[in-house]
Design an enzyme around this catalytic site. Structure first.
Site, mmCIF file in Angstrom:
data_model
loop_
_atom_site.group_PDB
_atom_site.id
_atom_site.type_symbol
_atom_site.label_atom_id
_atom_site.label_comp_id
_atom_site.label_asym_id
_atom_site.label_seq_id
_atom_site.Cartn_x
_atom_site.Cartn_y
_atom_site.Cartn_z
ATOM 1 N N ARG A 79 -10.345 -61.226 52.213
ATOM 2 C CA ARG A 79 -10.610 -62.620 52.598
ATOM 3 C C ARG A 79 -10.859 -63.485 51.356
ATOM 4 O O ARG A 79 -10.413 -64.624 51.289
ATOM 5 C CB ARG A 79 -11.794 -62.704 53.568
ATOM 6 C CG ARG A 79 -11.947 -64.097 54.160
ATOM 7 C CD ARG A 79 -12.956 -64.150 55.283
ATOM 8 N NE ARG A 79 -14.298 -63.814 54.823
ATOM 9 C CZ ARG A 79 -15.330 -63.586 55.632
ATOM 10 N NH1 ARG A 79 -15.171 -63.650 56.946
ATOM 11 N NH2 ARG A 79 -16.513 -63.294 55.148
ATOM 12 N N LYS A 181 -13.234 -69.303 52.828
ATOM 13 C CA LYS A 181 -14.688 -69.355 52.641
ATOM 14 C C LYS A 181 -14.960 -70.102 51.342
ATOM 15 O O LYS A 181 -15.207 -69.497 50.289
ATOM 16 C CB LYS A 181 -15.264 -67.934 52.635
ATOM 17 C CG LYS A 181 -16.754 -67.898 52.957
ATOM 18 C CD LYS A 181 -17.192 -66.503 53.349
ATOM 19 C CE LYS A 181 -18.692 -66.367 53.393
ATOM 20 N NZ LYS A 181 -19.352 -67.144 54.430
ATOM 21 N N GLU A 217 -16.785 -72.758 65.900
ATOM 22 C CA GLU A 217 -17.761 -71.936 65.177
ATOM 23 C C GLU A 217 -19.173 -72.254 65.654
ATOM 24 O O GLU A 217 -19.442 -73.333 66.181
ATOM 25 C CB GLU A 217 -17.699 -72.245 63.673
ATOM 26 C CG GLU A 217 -16.354 -71.970 63.047
ATOM 27 C CD GLU A 217 -16.371 -70.751 62.140
ATOM 28 O OE1 GLU A 217 -17.223 -69.864 62.305
ATOM 29 O OE2 GLU A 217 -15.509 -70.708 61.254
#
Ligand SMILES: Cc1ncc(COP(=O)(O)O)c(C=O)c1O
Length: 337
Positions: A79, A181, A217
């Site tokens: 990720r 992220k 989220e």
């Protein structure tokens, strides 16, 4: 220094060692452990001005037999590299990432909370653009570092349900950086979080930025719901951060608990379809959602005070795997000791 393992919150504690590696002249230099927790970087670093940075979060666990293990670090490496690609930063080889995690945990062994404490060692890898630069363009140099902090539950109360409100702000754009992220997503979340916290909520729920009708989220965690017929449902959208915990739970639900699993739209107007709901993430682990305030009404799922039975089973199985009490799927665990 003595640590009260059972009462740890989610706060910074300086541990002894961190890993640091530099990317210079087109390649990674050999990384090393250091005791210095201050980074000295150029004032013109892209990480400071243009948000050219990304990070990760993963945990190491103390096991019953006194061992230490890390949960799925390769997934965090992958990720990080997807985030890096999105911001034109160099990728960190997966082996280098996992090896650095192991080095940091080993060097800070005395900070790994004991098995029965309920606490864990949180690892924070990050990649930042540094060096002399002024225009909006990728940095000439990069730093990859990992530090660690012993932590307790992220949301106060751990497995006690908490309530969430809806944010009027978006956390990401439809085709922006929501799936990466990157720090900018979190800077933008500070105000919506404060508004939710000031209103007495644990955090806010973000809806999809295009239509504002679907759950994306839950603060810095993914959403899941359990239908009355025992299906694990979680939203699918290109602007959600793909949670490693969420994908692990999908596997646990299907393979360990024989549940149906669906990744699909979860409409805020259709919360009735869920008998239970939760937030999931490395920090949040599984936090049961008591209720969500929609307009003026609090929609309560299972209960505002008790965790639902399916959420509890998911939690016990996942945490069992992470702490070494339940057999893990192949490749999920990296043993440190
Ligand atoms: C915005 C956001 N969503 C979801 C998650 C959960 O992801 P993971 O399970 O990989 O920790 C996190 C934490 O990393 C996050 O910051």
């Amino acid at each position: 220094m003595s640590i009260d393992w059972k009462n740890l919150g989610f706060s910074y504690i300086k541990t002894d060692y961190r890993y640091i590696a530099k990317w210079q002249n087109g390649s990674w230099q050999k990384g090393e452990l250091t005791t210095d927790n201050i980074i000295h970087i150029a004032e013109s670093s892209t990480a400071i001005h243009y948000g050219q940075q990304c990070f990760e979060g993963l945990k190491a666990y103390g096991t019953k037999d006194g061992g230490i293990q890390i949960f799925r670090p390769d997934q965090n490496a992958n990720r990080l590299n997807r985030s890096a690609k999105r911001l034109l930063m160099p990728e960190v080889p997966v082996d280098m990432f996992v090896d650095a995690c192991v080095q940091v945990v080993k060097a800070n062994e005395k900070f790994v909370p004991p098995y029965d404490s309920g606490a864990t060692l949180y690892l924070r890898p990050f990649l930042i653009g540094v060096g002399d630069n002024i225009g909006v363009k990728p940095a000439p140099e990069y730093i990859f570092s990992i530090f660690c902090v012993p932590v307790g539950p992220y949301f106060k109360g751990g497995m006690t349900p908490v309530n969430f409100s809806l944010s009027e702000y978006d956390r990401a754009a439809p085709v922006g950086t929501g799936a990466a992220k990157v720090g900018g997503n979190y800077a933008g979340s500070l105000l919506p979080h404060k508004i939710a916290a000031d209103g007495g909520f644990a955090d806010c729920i973000y809806l999809d930025p295009l239509t504002h009708t679907k759950i994306e989220e839950v603060g810095a965690a993914n959403f899941f719901g359990i239908t009355a017929d025992n299906t694990f449902v979680t939203p699918l959208s290109p602007s959600i951060l793909p949670s490693i915990t969420k994908y692990s739970l999908m596997h646990v639900a299907k393979e360990y608990l024989n549940m149906k699993v669906e990744e699909r739209d979860c409409y805020i107007e259709k919360l009735d379809e869920f008998a239970e709901a939760g937030a999931c993430g490395t920090a949040a682990v599984i936090t049961p959602i008591g209720g969500i305030k929609v307009k003026d009404k609090l929609h309560v799922f299972h209960s505002e005070t008790e965790v639902g039975p399916v959420t509890k089973k998911l939690y016990d199985t996942l945490v069992g795997i992470q702490k070494g009490d339940v057999e893990a799927p192949e490749g999920w665990i990296v043993k440190v000791k």
